[in-house]
Enzyme design. Structure first.
Site, PDB file in Angstrom:
ATOM      1  CE  LYS A 197      -3.674  -2.007   2.940  1.00 44.17           C
ATOM      2  NZ  LYS A 197      -4.828  -1.916   2.015  1.00 44.17           N
ATOM      3  NE  ARG A 243     -10.566 -10.446  -1.716  1.00 41.99           N
ATOM      4  CZ  ARG A 243     -10.987  -9.568  -2.623  1.00 41.99           C
ATOM      5  NH1 ARG A 243     -11.271  -9.969  -3.848  1.00 41.99           N
ATOM      6  NH2 ARG A 243     -11.122  -8.290  -2.309  1.00 41.99           N
TER       7      ARG A 243
END
Length: 515
Positions: free
Chosen positions: A287, A361
């Site tokens: 990020k 996920r």
């Protein structure tokens, strides 16, 4: 690590002069012709004088407006607090959420006081309960690791920031037999929402998979709850490839924590699966620096499923609830998973990792597959999963997706609890975008509608019982879990605890339908 304190919450119908307090809270509405004092127990003469002064004092009655004035001789309180409830028409009964926010806004802003009397419009058990819930949610303070250092170099506790400890709800319903259990629920709910907030607010230097697992044990102490912690060796032995893959880059190994509440006479078995990324750097798909600044929040889902179960246990509800806390730290290093790696999820399905920043996920896939093995009546997972949730629904409305029955039941529970959730579809055309050439499925797909694509991925790991898929819903709380802006109503800055109220209400609603 986490100190949980309960608000002391009582009800009274006595003359307010006979209830000593640091502050008396009265409601002010925003009327069509100006502010309107909802005087409650104030003597008529004092109410008229105060009402005539509202506009001069600049008070509007807008929601979240809280103004503190010197106490009146007729009240017995050191100060008088006016809490806005927003626009109200003549004769209108205030909605429960309006009362929650007015009570919570006042209590939140009265830190440092010991005892507060809430004299808001609460003539019934339902309205008094809403006021109590708002107070329990507003009575939160997190000082974290501040030293309390003064200008002279001495250190002392910041008592001026301590949350209100005692609240009296002034209501004609004080002696109703239904009020005591409702207040008890409000206290338990507030305590567990506030525990969730504190877990989210802990810095990643202090909260990581091992210490989170220990916190689950500590918070469960004294309750009829079983906690099982699976370390990295057991995760590898049992095939939890999603959690292991995400945690490979960190020096702090991952954990799966299974928390079970199984009363002797349970009417239903519900499984709750929570994403617990204690810090999300993005891994090798790193990020930008600004994107990491709040990433300690990425374990909010795991905190929610833990505290929801603890609330169910403390209230003694006749429902078996199993919480799965999928804990890992997503970091870049020479041992981190790489884009194009293939992971084997618990149960054997394989995933091609195309983006290591789509890690939530992966850990949830392990949790959903493991939860499915126990054949619960329903599975709900909750996670700060996608930035797409904020693009679609903003920072205060969470998304709920899944099977129609569970999805709609979650939405109804959220409405009753006072949290904002919105149902979203799972378009079948999104599934082909998750196809992989080398594995059963890829961890990213269609960018547009990314919140729904993530849910379509998760659906693949929900199991079946007798050929029928287990009823399931996915809750994306990415934006609402953390308040970057100013505090409002009963919601503080930083961790909000969103989801606990909805899931507890969902469990209660399921029990009501099975009774």
């Amino acid at each position: 690590m986490i100190k949980t304190t309960e608000l002391h919450l009582t009800a009274s119908a006595k003359d307010i002069k006979k209830i000593p307090s640091d502050a008396l809270v009265i409601a002010v509405a925003k009327g069509t012709a100006g502010p309107v004092l909802l005087a409650g127990p104030l003597p008529a003469k004092a109410a008229r004088a105060l009402g005539d002064s509202l506009q001069v004092l600049g008070i509007t009655g807008a929601a979240d407006e809280v103004r503190r004035l010197p106490g009146l001789p007729e009240t017995g309180a050191d100060s008088l607090v006016l809490s806005g409830v927003g626009p109200v028409t003549a004769g209108e009964v205030l909605a429960p959420e309006t009362l929650r926010r007015a009570a919570g806004a006042a209590v939140r802003q009265l830190t440092g006081l010991d005892t507060v009397v809430l004299a808001l419009p609460a003539d019934t058990v339902a309205s008094a309960t809403a006021v109590a819930e708002g107070a329990a949610l507003g009575a939160y303070s997190y000082e974290g690791h501040k030293s309390g250092m003064k200008a002279d170099g001495t250190v002392s506790p910041a008592t001026d920031k301590a949350a209100v400890r005692n609240v009296v709800v002034h209501t004609p319903a004080a002696d109703d037999v239904e009020l005591a259990p409702a207040f008890r629920r409000a206290v338990v709910l507030g305590k567990n929402v506030n525990t969730t907030r504190s877990l989210v607010n802990l810095p990643p230097s202090h909260l990581y998979p091992e210490t989170f697992a220990q916190a689950a044990k500590d918070l469960s102490r004294g309750l009829p709850v079983k906690v099982t912690v699976m370390d990295e060796k057991r995760l590898e032995r049992d095939g939890y490839g999603g959690i292991l893959g995400v945690g490979k880059g960190s020096s702090r190994p991952p954990r799966m924590v299974k928390v079970e509440y199984s009363p002797a006479k349970s009417a239903v078995h519900l499984a709750l699966v929570g994403k617990g990324i204690t810090f999300d750097s993005g891994g090798l798909s790193l990020k930008p620096a600004a994107g990491m600044q709040t990433m300690k929040l990425d374990m909010a889902g795991a905190a929610v499923v833990l505290t929801t179960l603890l609330a169910v246990a403390e209230l003694g509800l006749p429902a078996k609830v199993t919480a799965w806390l999928c804990l890992a730290e997503n970091m870049p290093s020479g041992t981190a998973q790489r884009p194009e790696d293939v992971l084997s999820i618990y149960g054997g399905r394989t995933v091609e990792v195309l983006n290591t920043d789509a890690e939530g996920r992966l850990v949830l896939a392990d949790g959903l597959a493991a939860a499915s093995e126990e054949a619960p009546d329903a599975i709900i997972d909750i996670a700060t999963l996608t930035g797409a949730q904020m693009i679609a629904l903003g920072t205060r409305v969470s998304g709920v997706m899944g099977d129609d029955g569970v999805r709609d039941a979650v939405k109804a529970a959220a409405d009753r609890a006072g949290e904002q959730f919105w149902p979203m579809p799972l378009p079948e055309e999104l599934r082909p975008s998750l196809e992989s050439q080398v594995a059963d499925i890829a961890n990213i797909g269609e960018r547009n509608g990314g919140m729904m694509t993530a849910a379509v991925f998760l659906r693949e790991f929900v199991g079946q019982v007798d050929g029928e898929k287990i009823p399931w819903a996915h809750l994306d709380i990415a934006g609402p879990a953390f308040n970057d802006g100013a505090a409002y109503g009963y919601t503080p800055k930083s961790g909000t605890g969103v989801g606990v109220r909805t899931l507890l209400a969902y469990v209660e609603d399921v029990l009501a339908r099975t009774a």
